[in-house]
Every structure is written in C-alpha cells, then in structure tokens.
Design an enzyme around this catalytic site. Structure first.
Site, PDB file in Angstrom:
ATOM      1  N   GLY A  55       4.648  -1.994   4.748  1.00 54.59           N
ATOM      2  CA  GLY A  55       5.123  -1.541   3.438  1.00 54.59           C
ATOM      3  C   GLY A  55       5.422  -0.047   3.444  1.00 54.59           C
ATOM      4  N   PHE A  56       5.652   0.461   2.257  1.00 52.45           N
ATOM      5  CA  PHE A  56       6.042   1.874   2.082  1.00 52.45           C
ATOM      6  C   PHE A  56       4.942   2.809   2.620  1.00 52.45           C
ATOM      7  CE2 PHE A  56       5.574   5.142  -1.526  1.00 52.45           C
ATOM      8  CZ  PHE A  56       6.198   6.150  -0.806  1.00 52.45           C
ATOM      9  N   TYR A 113      -2.931  -5.981 -12.872  1.00 51.95           N
ATOM     10  CA  TYR A 113      -2.926  -5.213 -11.612  1.00 51.95           C
ATOM     11  C   TYR A 113      -4.102  -4.234 -11.592  1.00 51.95           C
ATOM     12  CZ  TYR A 113      -1.380  -1.614  -8.257  1.00 51.95           C
ATOM     13  OH  TYR A 113      -1.306  -0.711  -7.218  1.00 51.95           O
TER      14      TYR A 113
HETATM   15  P1  NAD Z   1       4.288  -2.200  -0.449  1.00 50.83           P
HETATM   16  O1  NAD Z   1       4.592  -3.426  -1.243  1.00 50.83           O
HETATM   17  O2  NAD Z   1       5.430  -1.426   0.111  1.00 50.83           O
HETATM   18  O3  NAD Z   1       3.273  -2.558   0.727  1.00 50.83           O
HETATM   19  C1  NAD Z   1       2.342  -3.610   0.649  1.00 50.83           C
HETATM   20  C2  NAD Z   1       2.497  -4.460   1.887  1.00 50.83           C
HETATM   21  O4  NAD Z   1       1.502  -5.484   1.848  1.00 50.83           O
HETATM   22  C3  NAD Z   1       3.852  -5.172   1.984  1.00 50.83           C
HETATM   23  O5  NAD Z   1       4.482  -4.869   3.218  1.00 50.83           O
HETATM   24  C4  NAD Z   1       3.501  -6.658   1.899  1.00 50.83           C
HETATM   25  O6  NAD Z   1       4.351  -7.472   2.693  1.00 50.83           O
HETATM   26  C5  NAD Z   1       2.054  -6.664   2.377  1.00 50.83           C
HETATM   27  N1  NAD Z   1       1.291  -7.806   1.851  1.00 50.83           N
HETATM   28  C6  NAD Z   1       1.224  -8.242   0.562  1.00 50.83           C
HETATM   29  N2  NAD Z   1       0.445  -9.318   0.479  1.00 50.83           N
HETATM   30  C7  NAD Z   1      -0.020  -9.573   1.740  1.00 50.83           C
HETATM   31  C8  NAD Z   1      -0.868 -10.569   2.286  1.00 50.83           C
HETATM   32  N3  NAD Z   1      -1.386 -11.537   1.514  1.00 50.83           N
HETATM   33  N4  NAD Z   1      -1.128 -10.550   3.615  1.00 50.83           N
HETATM   34  C9  NAD Z   1      -0.590  -9.570   4.406  1.00 50.83           C
HETATM   35  N5  NAD Z   1       0.232  -8.605   3.933  1.00 50.83           N
HETATM   36  C10 NAD Z   1       0.512  -8.605   2.618  1.00 50.83           C
HETATM   37  O7  NAD Z   1       3.415  -1.274  -1.415  1.00 50.83           O
HETATM   38  P2  NAD Z   1       3.010   0.281  -1.292  1.00 50.83           P
HETATM   39  O8  NAD Z   1       3.676   0.995  -2.407  1.00 50.83           O
HETATM   40  O9  NAD Z   1       3.146   0.754   0.098  1.00 50.83           O
HETATM   41  O10 NAD Z   1       1.460   0.196  -1.680  1.00 50.83           O
HETATM   42  C11 NAD Z   1       0.443   0.097  -0.691  1.00 50.83           C
HETATM   43  C12 NAD Z   1      -0.903  -0.004  -1.368  1.00 50.83           C
HETATM   44  O11 NAD Z   1      -1.144   1.140  -2.185  1.00 50.83           O
HETATM   45  C13 NAD Z   1      -1.042  -1.217  -2.297  1.00 50.83           C
HETATM   46  O12 NAD Z   1      -2.364  -1.691  -2.190  1.00 50.83           O
HETATM   47  C14 NAD Z   1      -0.795  -0.634  -3.674  1.00 50.83           C
HETATM   48  O13 NAD Z   1      -1.411  -1.398  -4.677  1.00 50.83           O
HETATM   49  C15 NAD Z   1      -1.431   0.731  -3.514  1.00 50.83           C
HETATM   50  N6  NAD Z   1      -0.893   1.715  -4.443  1.00 50.83           N
HETATM   51  C16 NAD Z   1       0.383   2.141  -4.306  1.00 50.83           C
HETATM   52  C17 NAD Z   1       0.881   3.100  -5.177  1.00 50.83           C
HETATM   53  C18 NAD Z   1       2.286   3.621  -5.067  1.00 50.83           C
HETATM   54  O14 NAD Z   1       2.642   4.491  -5.855  1.00 50.83           O
HETATM   55  N7  NAD Z   1       3.093   3.169  -4.114  1.00 50.83           N
HETATM   56  C19 NAD Z   1       0.063   3.598  -6.213  1.00 50.83           C
HETATM   57  C20 NAD Z   1      -1.235   3.124  -6.329  1.00 50.83           C
HETATM   58  C21 NAD Z   1      -1.718   2.201  -5.420  1.00 50.83           C
END
Ligand code: NAD
Length: 316
Positions: A10-11, A151
């Site tokens: 992911g990101f 969430y």
């Molecule tokens: P993202 O969606 O880009 O990355 C999450 C990754 O998890 C994805 O690649 C997805 O394919 C994988 N995934 C989801 N379910 C899965 C499963 N059951 N098994 C294996 N892989 C799985 O999101 P992100 O923005 O990179 O966020 C990463 C983490 O940070 C998350 O936990 C998110 O809740 C948390 N977060 C992000 C932000 C933000 O601003 N981006 C803010 C607060 C918290």
C-alpha cells in the site's frame, strides 16, 4: 533485522519497505492486493523493492492462518509492522462488518502470530480518527477518544487488543496514530489525490461541508521516520501520535493545489458526511520525546512533491 510489513504494497507500506531495505533490514511484505484500489497500482508501488535481494513478497491474507503460519515459520521475523487494513472513514460507514473483519480480527490474528512465534516487537498503524469529536484543538494521547465511525472504532479496538497482548504476553507494542498522511503513491481515495485528479481533469471537487474543516497533513517520509524510530524504541506499550501539528482547512488545501498546478479548481459543496470529524491536529510532544520525531516537510513542499509525482506517474 528481519521485519514483516503487512499491507506493505500500500501507500505507507511501500515507503516503509523501501526505507527498511535501505537501512539494511530483510523485509517480508504480506499483502493480499485487495481491490480497495487498483491492485496493479499496488504492484507498481513495489517496483523498487522487488529488485532487492533482501525483499520477499507474499501475496496472501492476514486472516488466512495457512498463509500467516507459513510466513512466520519460514521467515521468523523479529518485528511486525502491521499496516494491512481497510482504510478510510467513508467505506466503513457503508460496510462496518468488513472493517471489523480486516481491522479488528486481522489485527488480533497478527497479534496471535506474535504470541505463537515469539515476535519481539509489534507496531500497529492506528489513526487520528480514534479521537473523533474530542473537541480539543490539539489531540494528545490521553485525550479521551470519542469515535464517530466504524473505522475509528475498529482502529481503537485494535489498540485495545494490542494493550491486552502487551499486558498478558509481555509483547512490546507501539500503536502509532497517523494524521492524514500524504505524498507520492497516496491512496487514490484521499483528499490530496482526488483533488489533484479533479483539478488536472477539469472535473468538480466535491467538498463535504463548507470547506472550513481542518486536517493535520503529514508527509509520508516524516511518518516513516516515526515508524523506524518506533521499531527501535525499548518499551512495553506506548500509544504515540505521528502528525505534523499544523492545521490546514480544505479550502486552503485546494488553494495550495491550485497554485502548484497553475489551474483553478471547480468546487461543488455537499452536506458534511456522517463519520467525518471537523478538525484534527496532533500534539507531537510525546513523539518528539520518545522517538526524536521531528517532522521536516512543510505542506507546501510536500504538495509540490506530490504534484510532481502525480503529473509524472499518473497523468503520464
Ligand atoms: P493502503 O490501502 O494503501 O494500504 C493498505 C494495504 O493493506 C493495501 O495494500 C491492501 O491491499 C492491504 N490489505 C488490506 N487488507 C488486507 C488483508 N486482509 N490481508 C493482507 N493485506 C491486506 O492504506 P495506507 O494509506 O497505506 O494505510 C496504511 C495503514 O495506515 C492502514 O492501517 C491505515 O488504516 C493506517 N492509516 C493511514 C492513514 C493515512 O492517512 N494514509 C491515516 C491513519 C491511519
């Protein structure tokens, strides 16, 4: 050091994998490449990593014990950084049960892996959304949380399980509350990305509410600095904010994007969405003290880097 990064495609995960590899760690990325957004985008996120001999990619689900047991037995990681989740407030309002499965059960499943296989450190990606409508200008880790979306409730449940595992099994855990992370590869559903796309394509930006709601935008590299320091932090259980501690309204963000893209945005105003919070801003005193965290990228500069990436990679 050997680190398992769940959600590593992911990101945030892909930035973390790159940084860990650069620091000399062995990295196992476990990701199910779900269709929360285009899976090929997630593959591309890992372009740099897959060339590295210290990197292993496992396509699989954190909820599938056959997959997780095999990874733990074969790789025996010392640290797990658990980022895999269904992310974002709006999807959770529409489909809370999926969020319970991935974000609560998935987190407990990874904590179980820690217990069974003697993992030495667990880092959990929590969120500023756990504070909800707490009503304080600066969200400090002890601010009583008032979750207003499934969430947020799922992320807070994850934190509670982390604390329980730390208490019961002596697992060192750091829960990091990220504040609106942005930068190259940002999820395509997030504001900086959707607004940029709309301005470039000349389509309307939908503003939910009157545009005065504020967010604390945190550049990805700064968040990765915080995660890296958390891995090294000696502790039993800590909850730590990773933000930028600067608030920006939605309309100010649009203004910055307009100036970086050299183009006016078309705005349409819609009612505020259920589950959204009016403001977020991190108190980062604890992160500074425990992690030496010191966010370095101001919003204007981070947006410039995002726009550069967007125009090169996405708009072609
Ligand atoms: P993202 O969606 O880009 O990355 C999450 C990754 O998890 C994805 O690649 C997805 O394919 C994988 N995934 C989801 N379910 C899965 C499963 N059951 N098994 C294996 N892989 C799985 O999101 P992100 O923005 O990179 O966020 C990463 C983490 O940070 C998350 O936990 C998110 O809740 C948390 N977060 C992000 C932000 C933000 O601003 N981006 C803010 C607060 C918290």
């Amino acid at each position: 050091m050997k680190v398992l990064v769940t959600g590593g495609a992911g990101f945030i995960g892909s930035h973390l994998c790159e940084r860990l590899l650069r620091s000399g760690s062995e990295v196992i990325c476990l990701d199910n490449f779900n269709d929360s957004y285009t899976p090929s985008v997630k593959r591309k996120n890992l372009d740099c990593c897959v060339r590295c001999s210290h990197f292993r990619l496992v396509k699989g689900d954190i909820l599938d014990p056959e997959v997780t047991d095999a990874v733990m037995e074969q790789e025996a990681p010392e640290t797990i950084v658990h980022l895999a989740a269904l992310a974002g407030v709006r999807g959770s309002v529409l489909d809370p049960l999926s969020y319970v499965d991935t974000d609560v059960k998935g987190t407990v499943a990874m904590l179980e892996c820690c217990r069974k296989y003697g993992v030495k450190k667990f880092i959990f990606a929590s969120s500023s959304s756990v504070y909800g409508n707490s009503g304080t200008p600066f969200m400090e880790e002890n601010t009583p949380p008032v979750q207003v979306s499934p969430y947020a409730a799922a992320k807070y449940s994850g934190e509670l399980f982390c604390r329980t595992y730390s208490h019961l099994y002596g697992l060192p855990v750091v829960c990091l509350r990220f504040f609106t992370v942005y930068g190259p590869r940002q999820r395509p559903d997030m504001a900086v990305h959707t607004f940029t796309r709309a301005i470039v394509e000349g389509s309307e930006i939908k503003i939910f509410g009157d545009g005065s709601s504020t967010r604390d935008y945190t550049y990805a590299d700064d968040v990765i600095d915080g995660i890296m320091s958390s891995i090294d932090l000696p502790c039993s259980y800590e909850t730590i904010n990773l933000g930028n501690s600067v608030t920006t309204s939605i309309l100010e963000l649009v203004g910055i994007l307009e100036s970086k893209l050299g183009k006016k945005a078309k705005l349409s105003f819609l009612p505020a969405q259920p589950g959204d919070v009016p403001a977020t801003c991190a108190d980062i005193t604890k992160a500074r003290a425990l992690l030496g965290y010191d966010p370095k990228v101001p919003l204007e500069e981070g947006i410039e880097r995002f726009v550069e990436w967007y125009l090169k990679r996405v708009a072609g």
